[in-house]
Motif scaffolding. Structure first.
Motif, PDB file in Angstrom:
ATOM      1  N   ILE A 110      38.579  31.994  47.093  1.00  0.00           N
ATOM      2  CA  ILE A 110      37.186  32.425  47.205  1.00  0.00           C
ATOM      3  C   ILE A 110      36.507  31.729  48.384  1.00  0.00           C
ATOM      4  O   ILE A 110      35.762  32.363  49.156  1.00  0.00           O
TER       5      ILE A 110
ATOM      6  N   LEU B 194      29.513  36.458  37.091  1.00  0.00           N
ATOM      7  CA  LEU B 194      29.033  36.174  38.445  1.00  0.00           C
ATOM      8  C   LEU B 194      28.748  37.456  39.213  1.00  0.00           C
ATOM      9  O   LEU B 194      27.714  37.578  39.888  1.00  0.00           O
TER      10      LEU B 194
ATOM     11  N   PHE C 119      29.180  37.855  48.184  1.00  0.00           N
ATOM     12  CA  PHE C 119      29.627  36.988  47.088  1.00  0.00           C
ATOM     13  C   PHE C 119      30.376  37.813  46.040  1.00  0.00           C
ATOM     14  O   PHE C 119      31.393  37.370  45.484  1.00  0.00           O
TER      15      PHE C 119
ATOM     16  N   CYS D 148      33.847  38.529  47.337  1.00  0.00           N
ATOM     17  CA  CYS D 148      34.721  37.345  47.264  1.00  0.00           C
ATOM     18  C   CYS D 148      35.289  37.177  45.865  1.00  0.00           C
ATOM     19  O   CYS D 148      36.478  36.893  45.693  1.00  0.00           O
ATOM     20  N   VAL D 149      34.443  37.358  44.861  1.00  0.00           N
ATOM     21  CA  VAL D 149      34.907  37.224  43.480  1.00  0.00           C
ATOM     22  C   VAL D 149      35.788  38.407  43.087  1.00  0.00           C
ATOM     23  O   VAL D 149      36.800  38.240  42.403  1.00  0.00           O
TER      24      VAL D 149
ATOM     25  N   MET E 267      30.963  28.888  43.076  1.00  0.00           N
ATOM     26  CA  MET E 267      30.203  30.118  42.863  1.00  0.00           C
ATOM     27  C   MET E 267      28.993  29.871  41.969  1.00  0.00           C
ATOM     28  O   MET E 267      27.968  30.546  42.113  1.00  0.00           O
TER      29      MET E 267
END
Length: 270
Positions: free
Chosen positions: A61, A174, A200, A203-204, A227
């Motif tokens: 990540i 998230l 974000f 990325c997750v 995160m």
């Protein structure tokens, strides 16, 4: 496409997501060489997995976040760069715990609080209001607002780590939280923050290809603290950058990890 809707270039989105996935795959495939230090054993009543599994997904990540920083234009890239620098204490403390299993809870909490303090000094944002009469007066005093903001950031970051106990749970939460923050930021015209939230999520999401549902890799403390910090600091910046946004909106977005943490504390005391 109208400029206000063109938040992330498709090529940037693809590279960020692919970086996260590729790094996750690489970690899994090379487990025989680093597994002695990076695998999470199946010992423990709280464990669901039945085979040793890499718990350094946070590295994948972070690599994707670094690629995002390289590809972003100056405005958004500068903001993301400052956030990544501030996140280092939280990420490093969690990552060392993933490797050694010797970093205590207190030390990790202090590391996330330190990240909150660093983020304040790097970006200049803090919680200056929570729309509670009397308390908002205290938040006008700089030492108090810095301490309160850092403590709140540390609390959210640790709460994300606490819910990271089942395949896809922390990652899914998230992605939902960042999605809501992106929607609010877009509605008030904060395209920089909305763009970061989308990145974000990517990325997750790249990591989630191997994490859910089969659990081939875990986010680990490094990923959860990283995160969790980014979620907390985005929630701080949203009302700070946009006075028309209630700070309670950001609190509600982050409510599930916080409620779960309070419930866990109550359960242990009981």
């Amino acid at each position: 496409m109208p400029p206000q809707l063109h938040l992330v270039e498709p090529s940037t989105a693809a590279l960020v997501g692919l970086t996260s996935t590729a790094m996750s795959v690489l970690i899994v495939l090379t487990g025989r060489w680093h597994g002695k230090h990076t695998h999470d054993s199946s010992d423990g009543v709280q464990k669901f997995h039945t085979a040793p599994t890499p718990r350094i997904g946070g590295l994948a990540i972070f690599a994707a976040l670094f690629v995002a920083w390289l590809l972003l234009p100056k405005g958004s890239g500068m903001l993301l760069g400052l956030m990544l620098i501030a996140s280092l204490p939280a990420f490093v403390a969690g990552f060392i715990e993933d490797l050694t299993k010797r970093v205590g809870v207190r030390e990790r909490l202090l590391a996330t609080i330190l990240s909150g303090v660093a983020a304040y000094y790097l970006t200049g944002y803090s919680l200056t209001r929570v729309d509670v009469p009397g308390f908002d007066v205290l938040l006008q005093w700089m030492p108090f607002t810095v301490a309160f903001t850092a403590f709140a950031v540390g609390g959210v970051a640790n709460s994300v780590n606490i819910i990271d106990g089942f395949n896809g749970l922390a990652g899914g939460v998230l992605m939902i939280c960042f999605g809501m923050l992106a929607a609010i930021a877009w509605q008030v015209g904060d395209t920089h923050l909305a763009k970061l939230c989308i990145l974000f999520i990517l990325c997750v999401a790249g990591f989630m290809f191997l994490n859910f549902p089969f659990g081939k890799i875990f986010m680990g403390d490094g990923g959860a603290y990283l995160m969790g910090f980014l979620l907390a600091w985005t929630a701080v910046m949203l009302p700070a950058r946009n006075p028309e946004v209630s700070p309670w909106a950001a609190i509600v977005v982050c409510s599930y990890p916080l409620i779960e943490t309070l419930f866990s504390m109550f359960r242990r005391i009981w």
